[in-house]
Write a protein that holds these residues in place. Structure first.
Motif, PDB file in Angstrom:
ATOM      1  N   GLN A  38       0.605  -1.054   0.176  1.00  0.00           N
ATOM      2  CA  GLN A  38      -0.011  -0.038  -0.074  1.00  0.00           C
ATOM      3  C   GLN A  38       0.943   1.150   0.144  1.00  0.00           C
ATOM      4  OE1 GLN A  38      -1.508   0.892   3.881  1.00  0.00           O
ATOM      5  NE2 GLN A  38      -3.254   1.667   3.144  1.00  0.00           N
ATOM      6  N   TYR A  39       1.870   1.199   0.830  1.00  0.00           N
ATOM      7  CA  TYR A  39       2.929   2.294   0.976  1.00  0.00           C
ATOM      8  C   TYR A  39       3.802   2.708  -0.360  1.00  0.00           C
ATOM      9  CZ  TYR A  39       2.776   5.138   5.138  1.00  0.00           C
ATOM     10  OH  TYR A  39       2.286   6.061   5.899  1.00  0.00           O
ATOM     11  N   THR A  40       4.034   1.713  -0.865  1.00  0.00           N
ATOM     12  CA  THR A  40       4.977   1.883  -2.440  1.00  0.00           C
ATOM     13  C   THR A  40       3.924   2.275  -3.366  1.00  0.00           C
ATOM     14  OG1 THR A  40       4.544  -0.582  -2.618  1.00  0.00           O
ATOM     15  CG2 THR A  40       6.887   0.169  -2.071  1.00  0.00           C
ATOM     16  N   GLY A  41       2.659   2.020  -3.193  1.00  0.00           N
ATOM     17  CA  GLY A  41       1.940   2.831  -4.140  1.00  0.00           C
ATOM     18  C   GLY A  41       1.730   3.954  -3.894  1.00  0.00           C
ATOM     19  N   SER A  42       1.801   4.652  -2.905  1.00  0.00           N
ATOM     20  CA  SER A  42       1.472   6.058  -2.622  1.00  0.00           C
ATOM     21  C   SER A  42       2.879   6.809  -2.716  1.00  0.00           C
ATOM     22  CB  SER A  42       1.051   6.354  -0.941  1.00  0.00           C
ATOM     23  OG  SER A  42       2.192   6.162  -0.268  1.00  0.00           O
ATOM     24  N   THR A  43       3.934   6.169  -2.391  1.00  0.00           N
ATOM     25  CA  THR A  43       5.144   6.985  -2.721  1.00  0.00           C
ATOM     26  C   THR A  43       5.230   7.102  -4.248  1.00  0.00           C
ATOM     27  OG1 THR A  43       6.016   5.293  -1.129  1.00  0.00           O
ATOM     28  CG2 THR A  43       7.513   6.795  -2.216  1.00  0.00           C
ATOM     29  N   ASP A  44       5.020   6.188  -5.120  1.00  0.00           N
ATOM     30  CA  ASP A  44       4.945   6.279  -6.575  1.00  0.00           C
ATOM     31  C   ASP A  44       4.301   7.446  -6.998  1.00  0.00           C
ATOM     32  OD1 ASP A  44       5.287   2.770  -7.365  1.00  0.00           O
ATOM     33  OD2 ASP A  44       6.743   4.183  -6.889  1.00  0.00           O
ATOM     34  N   ASP A  45       3.212   7.660  -6.298  1.00  0.00           N
ATOM     35  CA  ASP A  45       2.331   8.672  -6.803  1.00  0.00           C
ATOM     36  C   ASP A  45       3.127  10.114  -6.393  1.00  0.00           C
ATOM     37  OD1 ASP A  45      -0.985   7.426  -5.606  1.00  0.00           O
ATOM     38  OD2 ASP A  45       0.128   7.265  -7.321  1.00  0.00           O
ATOM     39  N   ILE A  46       3.455  10.042  -5.462  1.00  0.00           N
ATOM     40  CA  ILE A  46       4.473  11.246  -4.834  1.00  0.00           C
ATOM     41  C   ILE A  46       5.623  11.645  -5.915  1.00  0.00           C
ATOM     42  CG2 ILE A  46       5.939  12.631  -3.303  1.00  0.00           C
ATOM     43  CD1 ILE A  46       4.318  11.043  -1.049  1.00  0.00           C
ATOM     44  N   VAL A  47       6.156  10.438  -6.263  1.00  0.00           N
ATOM     45  CA  VAL A  47       7.218  10.714  -7.232  1.00  0.00           C
ATOM     46  C   VAL A  47       6.839  11.244  -8.716  1.00  0.00           C
ATOM     47  CG1 VAL A  47       8.974   9.341  -8.445  1.00  0.00           C
ATOM     48  CG2 VAL A  47       8.967   9.153  -6.136  1.00  0.00           C
ATOM     49  N   SER A  48       5.755  10.391  -8.956  1.00  0.00           N
ATOM     50  CA  SER A  48       5.501  11.174 -10.190  1.00  0.00           C
ATOM     51  C   SER A  48       4.948  12.377 -10.385  1.00  0.00           C
ATOM     52  CB  SER A  48       4.389  10.057 -10.967  1.00  0.00           C
ATOM     53  OG  SER A  48       3.375   9.630  -9.989  1.00  0.00           O
ATOM     54  N   LYS A  49       4.156  12.844  -9.172  1.00  0.00           N
ATOM     55  CA  LYS A  49       3.648  14.154  -9.034  1.00  0.00           C
ATOM     56  C   LYS A  49       5.008  15.084  -9.116  1.00  0.00           C
ATOM     57  CE  LYS A  49       1.014  17.287  -6.554  1.00  0.00           C
ATOM     58  NZ  LYS A  49       1.954  18.501  -6.312  1.00  0.00           N
TER      59      LYS A  49
END
Lengths: 228, 121
Positions: free
Chosen positions: B61-72
């Motif tokens: 779940q967490y790596t999912g949200s980190t990827d979001d932050i990175v792409s943003k």
């Protein structure tokens, strides 16, 4: 003595004793079994509890480590992005300065303006040096203009300072052909130099003007708090 | 007297049986202690597996949200980079003109202390 109890009574007493022994044994066995089951539960619970605590601690630590790793990675990424933008700005700035440098040659195209400029440059250099014997290096094609400019500069200098320096053009060492112009004025065999070429002026000016250039090109900084 | 000998024999046999019963019970106890360990281990393994799964789910779940932050962040950077080139193209003429104007603008000035020298002369 064999007379007191008859055979039946003996047999009865015997079986009483035997069943007493059996009974004792059964009770003892039951006690042991009950104790054993209690100890089983206690021991099992103890072991499970110990391990549970250890497991909890282990996974807590793992989560924390993962969190820290994540934060580090995020921070690194943010830094990299910031650097990217800064690098882009630097590159753009370098392009701008290169273009400015290439436009310097236009300055010497207007002869009368360039003449005045030369005079001012020489005068400024003389004021910097305050020497009696100076040497001037210029482009080969500027020699005539520079001769004229020197005379004008000496006049102005004399008005201000009261004496006139001895100025010689070093025609043996002209500025390179591709220089945009300007002069280098030196004294004491080149030990003291004032470089007033257009290129050096551009370099100095660009460096001093960097804060203003930043604002002109990219607008003021959004995060900056202090300006004094 | 043969009777008493027989009687003693019977009693002895009874004792033997009795102690067998008790010995069985004691063996049971020893086995129970061993069982406690193995049962506990089983429970622990089950617990470990469950915790592991929970942890893995959490991580996912967490790596999912980190990827979001990175792409943003990447998208933001792209925008900023575009803005850099746009701003440059917009404003460079102005800056170059200012630079060139500054180069040509020469203000020869005698040093303020040197002025006194002149007065003395």
């Amino acid at each position: 003595m064999a007379g007191r109890l008859n055979d039946n009574e003996v047999a009865q007493e015997m079986s009483k004793m035997v069943s007493f022994i059996k009974q004792e044994a059964l009770e003892k066995a039951r006690e042991v079994k009950i104790k054993a089951d209690e100890e089983f539960n206690i021991e099992k619970a103890k072991i499970v509890r110990q391990e549970t605590v250890a497991i909890e601690a282990f996974y807590q630590k793992k989560m924390k480590q993962a969190e820290v790793q994540r934060k580090i990675a995020q921070s690194n990424h943010v830094n990299k992005c910031r650097l990217k933008v800064l690098q882009a700005r630097q590159q753009v700035l370098n392009e701008l300065l290169a273009e400015a440098r290439s436009r310097l040659v236009e300055i010497s195209n207007d002869r009368s303006k360039y003449q005045t400029l030369l005079k001012d440059l020489i005068l400024q250099s003389l004021y910097q040096l305050m020497e009696r014997e100076v040497k001037v290096n210029c482009r080969q094609k500027d020699v005539d203009l520079v001769k004229e400019a020197i005379e004008q500069a000496k006049q102005a200098y004399e008005k201000e300072v009261g004496s006139s320096p001895h100025v010689v053009i070093d025609e043996a060492n002209p500025l390179p052909e591709k220089s945009a112009g300007g002069v280098v004025v030196s004294a004491h065999e080149g030990r003291i130099r004032v470089s007033n070429t257009l290129e050096t002026r551009l370099e100095l000016l660009a460096e001093q003007m960097l804060p203003d250039i930043r604002i002109l090109l990219f607008g003021p900084s959004e995060n900056r708090k202090f300006y004094n | 007297m043969a009777q008493s000998a027989q009687g003693i024999q019977t009693l002895l046999e009874a004792e033997k049986e009795a102690s067998k019963v008790v010995a069985t019970a004691r063996k049971y106890r020893v086995q129970r202690l061993k069982d406690a360990r193995t049962e506990a281990q089983k429970e622990i393994e089950a617990l470990k597996a469950q915790k592991n799964k929970e942890h893995a789910d959490f991580e996912k779940q967490y790596t999912g949200s980190t990827d979001d932050i990175v792409s943003k962040a990447n998208a933001d950077t792209e925008t900023q980079l575009k803005e850099v080139t746009a701003a440059y193209n917009r404003n460079k003429a102005q800056v170059i003109d200012k630079l060139l104007a500054g180069i040509v603008n020469v203000q020869p000035q005698i040093h303020q202390n040197a002025k006194q020298v002149k007065r003395a002369a």
